[in-house]
Design a protein around this motif. Structure first.
Motif, PDB file in Angstrom:
ATOM      1  N   GLN A  45      -5.461  11.402  -6.041  1.00 52.92           N
ATOM      2  CA  GLN A  45      -5.570  10.310  -7.014  1.00 52.92           C
ATOM      3  C   GLN A  45      -5.220   8.969  -6.367  1.00 52.92           C
ATOM      4  O   GLN A  45      -5.879   7.963  -6.629  1.00 52.92           O
ATOM      5  N   LYS A  46      -4.195   8.960  -5.521  1.00 50.22           N
ATOM      6  CA  LYS A  46      -3.824   7.733  -4.801  1.00 50.22           C
ATOM      7  C   LYS A  46      -4.953   7.291  -3.883  1.00 50.22           C
ATOM      8  O   LYS A  46      -5.279   6.103  -3.805  1.00 50.22           O
ATOM      9  N   MET A  47      -5.531   8.255  -3.166  1.00 45.44           N
ATOM     10  CA  MET A  47      -6.633   7.940  -2.256  1.00 45.44           C
ATOM     11  C   MET A  47      -7.793   7.316  -3.027  1.00 45.44           C
ATOM     12  O   MET A  47      -8.347   6.291  -2.603  1.00 45.44           O
ATOM     13  N   ASP A  48      -8.149   7.919  -4.149  1.00 43.51           N
ATOM     14  CA  ASP A  48      -9.264   7.412  -4.958  1.00 43.51           C
ATOM     15  C   ASP A  48      -8.966   6.013  -5.497  1.00 43.51           C
ATOM     16  O   ASP A  48      -9.842   5.135  -5.489  1.00 43.51           O
ATOM     17  N   ALA A  49      -7.735   5.796  -5.945  1.00 41.91           N
ATOM     18  CA  ALA A  49      -7.359   4.482  -6.485  1.00 41.91           C
ATOM     19  C   ALA A  49      -7.422   3.410  -5.402  1.00 41.91           C
ATOM     20  O   ALA A  49      -7.906   2.297  -5.643  1.00 41.91           O
ATOM     21  N   LEU A  50      -6.949   3.745  -4.215  1.00 46.82           N
ATOM     22  CA  LEU A  50      -7.000   2.777  -3.115  1.00 46.82           C
ATOM     23  C   LEU A  50      -8.436   2.496  -2.692  1.00 46.82           C
ATOM     24  O   LEU A  50      -8.778   1.347  -2.384  1.00 46.82           O
ATOM     25  N   ASP A  51      -9.277   3.510  -2.671  1.00 39.91           N
ATOM     26  CA  ASP A  51     -10.691   3.288  -2.344  1.00 39.91           C
ATOM     27  C   ASP A  51     -11.355   2.369  -3.365  1.00 39.91           C
ATOM     28  O   ASP A  51     -12.139   1.490  -3.003  1.00 39.91           O
ATOM     29  N   THR A  52     -11.023   2.556  -4.628  1.00 39.88           N
ATOM     30  CA  THR A  52     -11.568   1.696  -5.684  1.00 39.88           C
ATOM     31  C   THR A  52     -11.105   0.257  -5.499  1.00 39.88           C
ATOM     32  O   THR A  52     -11.896  -0.685  -5.606  1.00 39.88           O
ATOM     33  N   GLU A  53      -9.817   0.089  -5.205  1.00 38.86           N
ATOM     34  CA  GLU A  53      -9.273  -1.256  -4.964  1.00 38.86           C
ATOM     35  C   GLU A  53      -9.951  -1.907  -3.760  1.00 38.86           C
ATOM     36  O   GLU A  53     -10.318  -3.082  -3.800  1.00 38.86           O
ATOM     37  N   MET A  54     -10.148  -1.133  -2.706  1.00 37.16           N
ATOM     38  CA  MET A  54     -10.771  -1.676  -1.500  1.00 37.16           C
ATOM     39  C   MET A  54     -12.229  -2.057  -1.770  1.00 37.16           C
ATOM     40  O   MET A  54     -12.693  -3.100  -1.297  1.00 37.16           O
ATOM     41  N   GLU A  55     -12.935  -1.264  -2.545  1.00 37.97           N
ATOM     42  CA  GLU A  55     -14.334  -1.581  -2.877  1.00 37.97           C
ATOM     43  C   GLU A  55     -14.433  -2.910  -3.630  1.00 37.97           C
ATOM     44  O   GLU A  55     -15.361  -3.683  -3.395  1.00 37.97           O
ATOM     45  N   LYS A  56     -13.505  -3.154  -4.526  1.00 38.66           N
ATOM     46  CA  LYS A  56     -13.499  -4.436  -5.250  1.00 38.66           C
ATOM     47  C   LYS A  56     -13.312  -5.608  -4.283  1.00 38.66           C
ATOM     48  O   LYS A  56     -13.983  -6.630  -4.388  1.00 38.66           O
ATOM     49  N   LEU A  57     -12.394  -5.436  -3.342  1.00 36.78           N
ATOM     50  CA  LEU A  57     -12.141  -6.489  -2.361  1.00 36.78           C
ATOM     51  C   LEU A  57     -13.339  -6.670  -1.423  1.00 36.78           C
ATOM     52  O   LEU A  57     -13.647  -7.797  -1.019  1.00 36.78           O
ATOM     53  N   TYR A 108      -4.451   8.700   5.551  1.00 39.99           N
ATOM     54  CA  TYR A 108      -5.545   8.032   4.841  1.00 39.99           C
ATOM     55  C   TYR A 108      -4.994   6.900   3.971  1.00 39.99           C
ATOM     56  O   TYR A 108      -5.494   5.782   3.989  1.00 39.99           O
ATOM     57  N   ILE A 109      -3.949   7.197   3.228  1.00 31.77           N
ATOM     58  CA  ILE A 109      -3.331   6.205   2.341  1.00 31.77           C
ATOM     59  C   ILE A 109      -2.722   5.063   3.144  1.00 31.77           C
ATOM     60  O   ILE A 109      -2.921   3.892   2.828  1.00 31.77           O
ATOM     61  N   ARG A 110      -1.987   5.395   4.184  1.00 30.90           N
ATOM     62  CA  ARG A 110      -1.343   4.375   5.027  1.00 30.90           C
ATOM     63  C   ARG A 110      -2.383   3.434   5.638  1.00 30.90           C
ATOM     64  O   ARG A 110      -2.242   2.200   5.580  1.00 30.90           O
ATOM     65  N   LEU A 111      -3.439   3.993   6.207  1.00 29.65           N
ATOM     66  CA  LEU A 111      -4.472   3.167   6.833  1.00 29.65           C
ATOM     67  C   LEU A 111      -5.224   2.326   5.804  1.00 29.65           C
ATOM     68  O   LEU A 111      -5.561   1.168   6.061  1.00 29.65           O
ATOM     69  N   THR A 112      -5.486   2.905   4.639  1.00 27.24           N
ATOM     70  CA  THR A 112      -6.220   2.175   3.598  1.00 27.24           C
ATOM     71  C   THR A 112      -5.391   1.015   3.060  1.00 27.24           C
ATOM     72  O   THR A 112      -5.921  -0.080   2.850  1.00 27.24           O
ATOM     73  N   LYS A 113      -4.107   1.229   2.861  1.00 25.58           N
ATOM     74  CA  LYS A 113      -3.236   0.127   2.406  1.00 25.58           C
ATOM     75  C   LYS A 113      -3.245  -1.016   3.412  1.00 25.58           C
ATOM     76  O   LYS A 113      -3.318  -2.190   3.031  1.00 25.58           O
ATOM     77  N   HIS A 114      -3.184  -0.676   4.677  1.00 28.18           N
ATOM     78  CA  HIS A 114      -3.210  -1.702   5.720  1.00 28.18           C
ATOM     79  C   HIS A 114      -4.546  -2.443   5.709  1.00 28.18           C
ATOM     80  O   HIS A 114      -4.587  -3.676   5.839  1.00 28.18           O
ATOM     81  N   ARG A 115      -5.629  -1.712   5.551  1.00 27.53           N
ATOM     82  CA  ARG A 115      -6.960  -2.338   5.520  1.00 27.53           C
ATOM     83  C   ARG A 115      -7.096  -3.258   4.304  1.00 27.53           C
ATOM     84  O   ARG A 115      -7.665  -4.347   4.416  1.00 27.53           O
ATOM     85  N   ILE A 116      -6.560  -2.842   3.182  1.00 24.82           N
ATOM     86  CA  ILE A 116      -6.607  -3.678   1.978  1.00 24.82           C
ATOM     87  C   ILE A 116      -5.886  -5.001   2.231  1.00 24.82           C
ATOM     88  O   ILE A 116      -6.390  -6.073   1.866  1.00 24.82           O
ATOM     89  N   GLU A 117      -4.733  -4.938   2.856  1.00 21.44           N
ATOM     90  CA  GLU A 117      -3.997  -6.165   3.162  1.00 21.44           C
ATOM     91  C   GLU A 117      -4.792  -7.049   4.132  1.00 21.44           C
ATOM     92  O   GLU A 117      -4.821  -8.271   3.977  1.00 21.44           O
ATOM     93  N   THR A 118      -5.435  -6.444   5.107  1.00 18.59           N
ATOM     94  CA  THR A 118      -6.261  -7.195   6.053  1.00 18.59           C
ATOM     95  C   THR A 118      -7.410  -7.883   5.334  1.00 18.59           C
ATOM     96  O   THR A 118      -7.698  -9.066   5.580  1.00 18.59           O
ATOM     97  N   ILE A 119      -8.063  -7.177   4.439  1.00 15.59           N
ATOM     98  CA  ILE A 119      -9.183  -7.758   3.688  1.00 15.59           C
ATOM     99  C   ILE A 119      -8.687  -8.890   2.802  1.00 15.59           C
ATOM    100  O   ILE A 119      -9.349  -9.933   2.671  1.00 15.59           O
ATOM    101  N   ARG A 120      -7.521  -8.729   2.181  1.00 19.47           N
ATOM    102  CA  ARG A 120      -6.961  -9.807   1.353  1.00 19.47           C
ATOM    103  C   ARG A 120      -6.734 -11.069   2.168  1.00 19.47           C
ATOM    104  O   ARG A 120      -7.007 -12.190   1.701  1.00 19.47           O
ATOM    105  N   VAL A 121      -6.228 -10.919   3.375  1.00 16.85           N
ATOM    106  CA  VAL A 121      -6.030 -12.077   4.251  1.00 16.85           C
ATOM    107  C   VAL A 121      -7.373 -12.720   4.570  1.00 16.85           C
ATOM    108  O   VAL A 121      -7.519 -13.950   4.546  1.00 16.85           O
ATOM    109  N   MET A 122      -8.375 -11.905   4.888  1.00 17.67           N
ATOM    110  CA  MET A 122      -9.701 -12.417   5.199  1.00 17.67           C
ATOM    111  C   MET A 122     -10.278 -13.199   4.016  1.00 17.67           C
ATOM    112  O   MET A 122     -10.885 -14.263   4.203  1.00 17.67           O
ATOM    113  N   ILE A 123     -10.059 -12.699   2.809  1.00 22.23           N
ATOM    114  CA  ILE A 123     -10.554 -13.386   1.605  1.00 22.23           C
ATOM    115  C   ILE A 123      -9.847 -14.720   1.439  1.00 22.23           C
ATOM    116  O   ILE A 123     -10.488 -15.748   1.173  1.00 22.23           O
TER     117      ILE A 123
END
Length: 127
Positions: A45-57, A108-123
């Motif tokens: 469920q955490k993995m799916d939620a993070l993927d959804t958040e990343m897709e929005k970003l 998977y969760i650790r890497l996705t959280k890091h990627r989300i933060e990277t994308i937020r900075v890029m935005i």
């Protein structure tokens, strides 16, 4: 009559046990659950939620990209392969064990959280 009562009792017990399996850890803390199944379901469920958040970003960064996000998409596809490969690698030492998926999911969760933060900075830099 006894068969009916016994069947009804079994059905009720089954339904109650099914409900217990679907319990959610407090505030998403999967490590507070009791069974491997519950922990794995929580982590999924955490993995799916993070993927959804990343897709929005990703949609947002593509909006701000001059090339419509083509360069970002190429990078993202490489990153997704990296995430999958790294997660499989970290879990591989537990091949066949009940903890294997939890190790995979943790990476998977650790890497996705890091990627989300990277994308937020890029935005924020693109705005």
């Amino acid at each position: 009559m006894k068969r009916f009562l016994f069947g009804t009792l079994l059905t009720i017990l089954f339904l109650l046990s099914s409900c217990a399996v679907k319990k959610i850890a407090p505030k998403g803390h999967c490590d507070r659950l009791d069974s491997t199944y519950d922990i794995n379901m929580c982590m999924k469920q955490k993995m799916d939620a993070l993927d959804t958040e990343m897709e929005k970003l990703i949609k947002e960064i593509k909006y701000y990209s001059e090339d419509g996000g083509n360069a970002f998409q190429a990078t993202q596809e490489i990153w997704l392969k990296y995430r999958e490969t790294q997660s499989k690698y970290e879990a591989s030492i537990y091949e066949g064990g009940t903890i294997q998926f939890s190790i995979y999911a943790d990476c998977y969760i650790r890497l996705t959280k890091h990627r989300i933060e990277t994308i937020r900075v890029m935005i924020s830099e693109a705005k």
